[in-house]
Design a protein around this motif. Structure first.
Motif, PDB file in Angstrom:
ATOM      1  N   ILE A 159       0.642  -1.214   0.197  1.00 39.74           N
ATOM      2  CA  ILE A 159       0.031   0.153   0.063  1.00 39.74           C
ATOM      3  C   ILE A 159       0.916   1.348  -0.184  1.00 39.74           C
ATOM      4  CG2 ILE A 159      -1.580   1.227   1.387  1.00 39.74           C
ATOM      5  CD1 ILE A 159      -2.777  -1.046  -0.191  1.00 39.74           C
ATOM      6  N   THR A 160       1.855   1.171   0.706  1.00 43.10           N
ATOM      7  CA  THR A 160       2.841   2.373   0.930  1.00 43.10           C
ATOM      8  C   THR A 160       3.399   2.486  -0.423  1.00 43.10           C
ATOM      9  OG1 THR A 160       3.390   2.093   2.886  1.00 43.10           O
ATOM     10  CG2 THR A 160       4.925   3.393   1.757  1.00 43.10           C
ATOM     11  N   ALA A 161       3.849   1.500  -1.261  1.00 39.14           N
ATOM     12  CA  ALA A 161       4.469   1.680  -2.468  1.00 39.14           C
ATOM     13  C   ALA A 161       3.512   2.145  -3.606  1.00 39.14           C
ATOM     14  CB  ALA A 161       4.903   0.349  -3.151  1.00 39.14           C
ATOM     15  N   ILE A 162       2.287   1.741  -3.423  1.00 37.88           N
ATOM     16  CA  ILE A 162       1.119   2.412  -4.025  1.00 37.88           C
ATOM     17  C   ILE A 162       1.241   4.153  -3.710  1.00 37.88           C
ATOM     18  CG2 ILE A 162      -1.261   2.699  -4.706  1.00 37.88           C
ATOM     19  CD1 ILE A 162      -1.361  -0.420  -4.445  1.00 37.88           C
ATOM     20  N   GLU A 163       1.260   4.328  -2.574  1.00 39.96           N
ATOM     21  CA  GLU A 163       1.107   5.927  -2.087  1.00 39.96           C
ATOM     22  C   GLU A 163       2.383   6.614  -2.668  1.00 39.96           C
ATOM     23  OE1 GLU A 163       0.542   8.561   2.023  1.00 39.96           O
ATOM     24  OE2 GLU A 163       0.834   6.364   2.041  1.00 39.96           O
ATOM     25  N   LEU A 164       3.344   6.034  -2.825  1.00 38.38           N
ATOM     26  CA  LEU A 164       4.340   6.666  -3.227  1.00 38.38           C
ATOM     27  C   LEU A 164       4.552   6.999  -4.634  1.00 38.38           C
ATOM     28  CD1 LEU A 164       7.418   4.685  -1.096  1.00 38.38           C
ATOM     29  CD2 LEU A 164       6.784   7.161  -1.023  1.00 38.38           C
TER      30      LEU A 164
ATOM     31  N   VAL B 221      -1.348   0.412  -8.906  1.00 35.50           N
ATOM     32  CA  VAL B 221      -1.100   2.097  -9.148  1.00 35.50           C
ATOM     33  C   VAL B 221      -1.936   2.464 -10.348  1.00 35.50           C
ATOM     34  CG1 VAL B 221       1.298   1.875  -8.614  1.00 35.50           C
ATOM     35  CG2 VAL B 221       0.654   1.158 -10.903  1.00 35.50           C
ATOM     36  N   ARG B 222      -2.476   3.704 -10.284  1.00 33.36           N
ATOM     37  CA  ARG B 222      -3.131   4.360 -11.147  1.00 33.36           C
ATOM     38  C   ARG B 222      -2.906   4.331 -12.631  1.00 33.36           C
ATOM     39  NH1 ARG B 222      -5.008  10.140  -8.259  1.00 33.36           N
ATOM     40  NH2 ARG B 222      -6.265   9.021  -6.543  1.00 33.36           N
ATOM     41  N   ASP B 223      -1.712   4.528 -13.101  1.00 34.18           N
ATOM     42  CA  ASP B 223      -1.098   4.368 -14.314  1.00 34.18           C
ATOM     43  C   ASP B 223      -0.119   3.335 -14.514  1.00 34.18           C
ATOM     44  OD1 ASP B 223      -2.834   6.530 -15.282  1.00 34.18           O
ATOM     45  OD2 ASP B 223      -1.502   8.013 -13.921  1.00 34.18           O
ATOM     46  N   PRO B 224      -0.145   1.986 -14.545  1.00 33.10           N
ATOM     47  CA  PRO B 224       0.644   1.003 -14.626  1.00 33.10           C
ATOM     48  C   PRO B 224       1.633   1.078 -15.815  1.00 33.10           C
ATOM     49  CG  PRO B 224      -1.478   0.047 -15.158  1.00 33.10           C
ATOM     50  CD  PRO B 224      -1.829   1.525 -14.903  1.00 33.10           C
TER      51      PRO B 224
ATOM     52  N   SER C 115       7.835   0.093 -13.806  1.00 33.70           N
ATOM     53  CA  SER C 115       8.363  -1.282 -14.730  1.00 33.70           C
ATOM     54  C   SER C 115       7.534  -2.561 -14.050  1.00 33.70           C
ATOM     55  CB  SER C 115       9.885  -1.313 -13.950  1.00 33.70           C
ATOM     56  OG  SER C 115       9.661  -1.717 -12.379  1.00 33.70           O
ATOM     57  N   GLN C 116       7.717  -3.466 -14.810  1.00 36.56           N
ATOM     58  CA  GLN C 116       7.056  -4.774 -14.848  1.00 36.56           C
ATOM     59  C   GLN C 116       7.408  -5.278 -13.126  1.00 36.56           C
ATOM     60  OE1 GLN C 116       4.262  -5.936 -16.548  1.00 36.56           O
ATOM     61  NE2 GLN C 116       4.212  -7.063 -14.549  1.00 36.56           N
ATOM     62  N   LEU C 117       8.818  -5.097 -12.905  1.00 39.95           N
ATOM     63  CA  LEU C 117       9.383  -5.498 -11.661  1.00 39.95           C
ATOM     64  C   LEU C 117       8.562  -4.823 -10.415  1.00 39.95           C
ATOM     65  CD1 LEU C 117      11.461  -7.093 -10.167  1.00 39.95           C
ATOM     66  CD2 LEU C 117      13.162  -5.191 -10.516  1.00 39.95           C
ATOM     67  N   PHE C 118       8.467  -3.693 -10.584  1.00 34.41           N
ATOM     68  CA  PHE C 118       7.667  -2.694  -9.434  1.00 34.41           C
ATOM     69  C   PHE C 118       6.318  -3.303  -9.402  1.00 34.41           C
ATOM     70  CE2 PHE C 118       5.510   1.359  -8.146  1.00 34.41           C
ATOM     71  CZ  PHE C 118       5.899   1.368  -6.807  1.00 34.41           C
ATOM     72  N   LEU C 119       5.630  -3.372 -10.538  1.00 33.97           N
ATOM     73  CA  LEU C 119       4.243  -3.929 -10.437  1.00 33.97           C
ATOM     74  C   LEU C 119       4.185  -5.258  -9.975  1.00 33.97           C
ATOM     75  CD1 LEU C 119       3.083  -2.477 -14.161  1.00 33.97           C
ATOM     76  CD2 LEU C 119       2.533  -1.408 -11.868  1.00 33.97           C
TER      77      LEU C 119
END
Length: 91
Positions: free
Chosen positions: A27-32, A59-62, A66-70
Motif C-alpha cells: 500500500i505504501t508503494a502505491i502511495e509513493l 497503481v493508477r497508471d501502470p 516497471s513490471q518489476l515494481f508492479l
C-alpha cells in the motif's frame, strides 16, 4: 489495513502475522507512486468494507512503472495472507 487484520476485528478466532506488514508495504508503494493512498477520499468505514471484498489495489497508471515494481506490489497485496510472502521472501 490488511484484510486479515480487518477480519480479526470481527472474527476473534482469526489470526495474522508480520505478513500484514507486507500488505502495508504494498500500500505504501502505491502511495509513493500515485501520491495518494488507494481509496483516497472515501469514508474509512467504506474502505474497511471494500478491502476484503474488492480486488487488490494497484497503481493508477501502470504503464508508468516497471513490471518489476508492479510485480512487487502484486506480491505484497495477495489477499490470502497464507499465500502472501514473508518479508525475507520479497527479495
Amino acid at each position: 489495513m490488511a484484510p486479515e487484520v480487518i477480519a480479526c476485528d470481527s472474527q476473534l478466532d482469526m489470526d495474522y502475522d508480520n505478513r500484514a506488514d507486507v500488505w502495508s508495504l504494498g500500500i505504501t508503494a502505491i502511495e509513493l507512486a500515485d501520491s495518494v493512498t488507494p481509496y483516497h477520499g472515501e469514508h474509512p468505514a467504506r474502505v474497511l468494507f471494500r478491502i476484503p471484498r474488492d480486488p487488490s489495489p494497484t497503481v493508477r497508471d501502470p504503464e508508468k512503472w516497471s513490471q518489476l515494481f508492479l510485480d512487487f506490489i502484486a506480491r505484497c497485496l495477495i489477499k490470502d495472507y497464507e499465500k502472501r510472502p514473508q518479508v525475507l521472501e520479497l527479495t
